[in-house]
Design a protein around this motif. Structure first.
Motif, PDB file in Angstrom:
ATOM      1  N   LEU A   1       0.839  -1.211   0.000  1.00  0.00           N
ATOM      2  CA  LEU A   1       0.000   0.000   0.000  1.00  0.00           C
ATOM      3  C   LEU A   1       0.869   1.254   0.000  1.00  0.00           C
ATOM      4  CD1 LEU A   1      -2.923  -0.822   2.479  1.00  0.00           C
ATOM      5  CD2 LEU A   1      -3.038  -0.584   0.002  1.00  0.00           C
ATOM      6  N   TYR A   2       1.919   1.235   0.794  1.00  0.00           N
ATOM      7  CA  TYR A   2       2.829   2.386   0.820  1.00  0.00           C
ATOM      8  C   TYR A   2       3.474   2.611  -0.551  1.00  0.00           C
ATOM      9  CZ  TYR A   2       2.672   2.909   5.928  1.00  0.00           C
ATOM     10  OH  TYR A   2       2.274   3.150   7.233  1.00  0.00           O
ATOM     11  N   GLN A   3       3.847   1.510  -1.212  1.00  0.00           N
ATOM     12  CA  GLN A   3       4.414   1.640  -2.562  1.00  0.00           C
ATOM     13  C   GLN A   3       3.403   2.251  -3.517  1.00  0.00           C
ATOM     14  OE1 GLN A   3       6.402  -2.578  -2.487  1.00  0.00           O
ATOM     15  NE2 GLN A   3       7.198  -1.504  -4.263  1.00  0.00           N
ATOM     16  N   ASP A   4       2.160   1.784  -3.431  1.00  0.00           N
ATOM     17  CA  ASP A   4       1.114   2.316  -4.308  1.00  0.00           C
ATOM     18  C   ASP A   4       0.889   3.806  -4.076  1.00  0.00           C
ATOM     19  OD1 ASP A   4       0.772  -0.192  -5.398  1.00  0.00           O
ATOM     20  OD2 ASP A   4      -0.982  -0.695  -4.177  1.00  0.00           O
ATOM     21  N   GLN A   5       1.107   4.243  -2.831  1.00  0.00           N
ATOM     22  CA  GLN A   5       0.922   5.660  -2.489  1.00  0.00           C
ATOM     23  C   GLN A   5       2.226   6.454  -2.658  1.00  0.00           C
ATOM     24  OE1 GLN A   5      -0.491   5.421   1.540  1.00  0.00           O
ATOM     25  NE2 GLN A   5      -2.550   4.767   0.949  1.00  0.00           N
TER      26      GLN A   5
END
Length: 208
Positions: free
Chosen positions: A21-25
């Motif tokens: 999720l952090y990568q996606d954000q």
């Protein structure tokens, strides 16, 4: 996910999902921190996934040395992890070593014959090699023989069978035995007369 990790800090799968999720954000530093936490604990059955994803972050950032290190650790944890094998190939391809990259794309395809990304990368590497060596096959010949990428086969693994020549062409037949996980690059079948230039075979037929 963050709330779950406060209560269960050893929930590595949750931590891994949070890193995605952090990568996606595009919160890359936070993603790295979560993946490194998993790696430092070293307990998760999916540890190879954490190594691969952290390597992918470093590859995108252009830190190929760290990326390669994490991809290789991923493969050490799980030799059949096709994504890490493909990613090692990408590191070599992006650094101009198309010859080395092919071996890893092949390994990824052997693990998963339907892995379209690896197949696309394999074809791109072959196209790059053709452009690099089209004017001087001697470099390709020396690369295959002396780069240390390929291991020589025992002499009895490749056996000369027949030769038929006319004024303009020769047809030569060999038989061979391939061990498990060995592969044959038909594009690299090169001819070198005792006195004459190196050239590729015009037509290669492989009968399995």
């Amino acid at each position: 996910y963050a709330d779950t990790l406060k209560k269960s800090p050893n929930a590595d799968l949750i931590r891994f999902n949070l890193s995605i999720l952090y990568q996606d954000q595009e919160k890359i530093d936070l993603a790295k921190k979560e993946l490194q936490n998993i790696i430092d604990r070293g307990k998760w059955v999916g540890l190879y996934k954490a190594y691969n994803n952290l390597g992918d972050i470093y590859r995108i950032e252009g830190d190929y040395e760290k990326a390669l290190d994490y991809f290789e650790k991923s493969v050490k944890e799980n030799p059949s992890h096709e994504r890490a094998l493909n990613n090692i190939g990408m590191v070599y391809l992006e650094n101009g070593n198309s010859l080395q990259s092919l071996t890893y794309f092949c390994k990824a395809i052997i693990v998963d014959p339907d892995f379209e990304t690896a197949m696309t990368n394999y074809n791109n590497a072959l196209t790059t090699l053709d452009k690099v060596y089209e004017k001087d096959l001697a470099f390709l010949y020396l690369g295959v023989l002396n780069s240390g990428i390929f291991s020589p086969s025992p002499l009895n693994n490749v056996v000369f069978k027949t030769k038929s020549c006319s004024d303009k062409e020769c047809s030569i037949t060999f038989s061979m035995r391939l061990k498990k996980l060995e592969f044959l690059f038909t594009s690299f079948i090169l001819c070198k007369p005792d006195n004459g230039p190196i050239f590729k075979a015009n037509f290669v037929n492989f009968d399995s």
